[in-house]
Design a protein around this motif. Structure first.
Motif, PDB file in Angstrom:
ATOM      1  N   GLY A  75       0.785  -1.234   0.000  1.00 24.16           N
ATOM      2  CA  GLY A  75       0.000   0.000   0.000  1.00 24.16           C
ATOM      3  C   GLY A  75       0.813   1.278   0.000  1.00 24.16           C
ATOM      4  N   ARG A 106      -2.996   5.856  -6.684  1.00 22.58           N
ATOM      5  CA  ARG A 106      -4.336   5.654  -6.099  1.00 22.58           C
ATOM      6  C   ARG A 106      -5.023   4.482  -6.799  1.00 22.58           C
ATOM      7  N   ARG A 111      -2.100   3.600  -0.395  1.00 25.50           N
ATOM      8  CA  ARG A 111      -2.686   4.402   0.680  1.00 25.50           C
ATOM      9  C   ARG A 111      -1.734   5.511   1.119  1.00 25.50           C
ATOM     10  N   ARG A 112      -0.452   5.360   0.746  1.00 27.54           N
ATOM     11  CA  ARG A 112       0.564   6.321   1.185  1.00 27.54           C
ATOM     12  C   ARG A 112       1.645   6.441   0.122  1.00 27.54           C
ATOM     13  N   PHE A 156      -0.815  10.884   2.343  1.00 22.56           N
ATOM     14  CA  PHE A 156      -1.789   9.804   2.477  1.00 22.56           C
ATOM     15  C   PHE A 156      -2.859   9.984   1.427  1.00 22.56           C
TER      16      PHE A 156
END
Length: 157
Positions: A75, A106, A111-112, A156
């Motif tokens: 992620g 994305r 997520r990061r 994020f």
């Protein structure tokens, strides 16, 4: 600026290397990690779960800029090896490429995002901040193989 942003294709290796070597050697020296990654981006970025995006002039096919997502933990990607040909800087191409890279991350389920840069690269830092990246304390950042890494940022998604 009218460009097409696409995934890395065979043959983009030369442009990826030359664009990155140009910006790095303008202010710094090539470090061992640069030589390794730029020497074989397919093996060191793509084959390890990363991605490279190229900003291409549609009429000529010339690669005007590039940006990579290096796979980190699940992620998370590191935004790295972002370079714009000098004659195209200041025209919004870096922002366009960064936004496309963030959107691609994305879409990949990230997520990061994480990145490192140098404190002297004020325009780059301003771009990252304007796109939502925030500063990390060096002690909170993963170790970097680069001596020029003095600024650590994350976003994020």
């Amino acid at each position: 600026m009218n460009v097409e942003i696409r995934e890395f294709q065979p043959g983009d290796e030369i442009a990826f290397r030359s664009l990155n070597e140009a910006w790095i050697t303008a202010s710094f020296k090539l470090e061992d990690e640069d030589v390794v990654i730029l020497g074989d981006p397919r093996h060191h970025i793509l084959d390890t779960g990363g991605h490279i995006y190229c900003a291409v002039q549609p009429q000529t096919g010339e690669v005007l800029g590039c940006c990579a997502l290096l796979a980190m933990e699940e992620g998370c990607f590191e935004v790295a090896k972002m370079a714009i040909a000098e004659r195209y800087r200041g025209q919004g191409l870096g922002r366009q490429l960064l936004r496309a890279t963030i959107a691609a991350a994305r879409d990949l389920g990230a997520r990061r995002l994480y990145l490192v840069t140098h404190h002297s690269l004020k325009k780059a830092i301003g771009l990252y901040e304007s796109e939502g990246f925030v500063h990390l304390r060096p002690e909170d950042a993963p170790p970097s193989p680069y001596a020029r890494a003095t600024v650590f940022m994350e976003k994020f998604l």
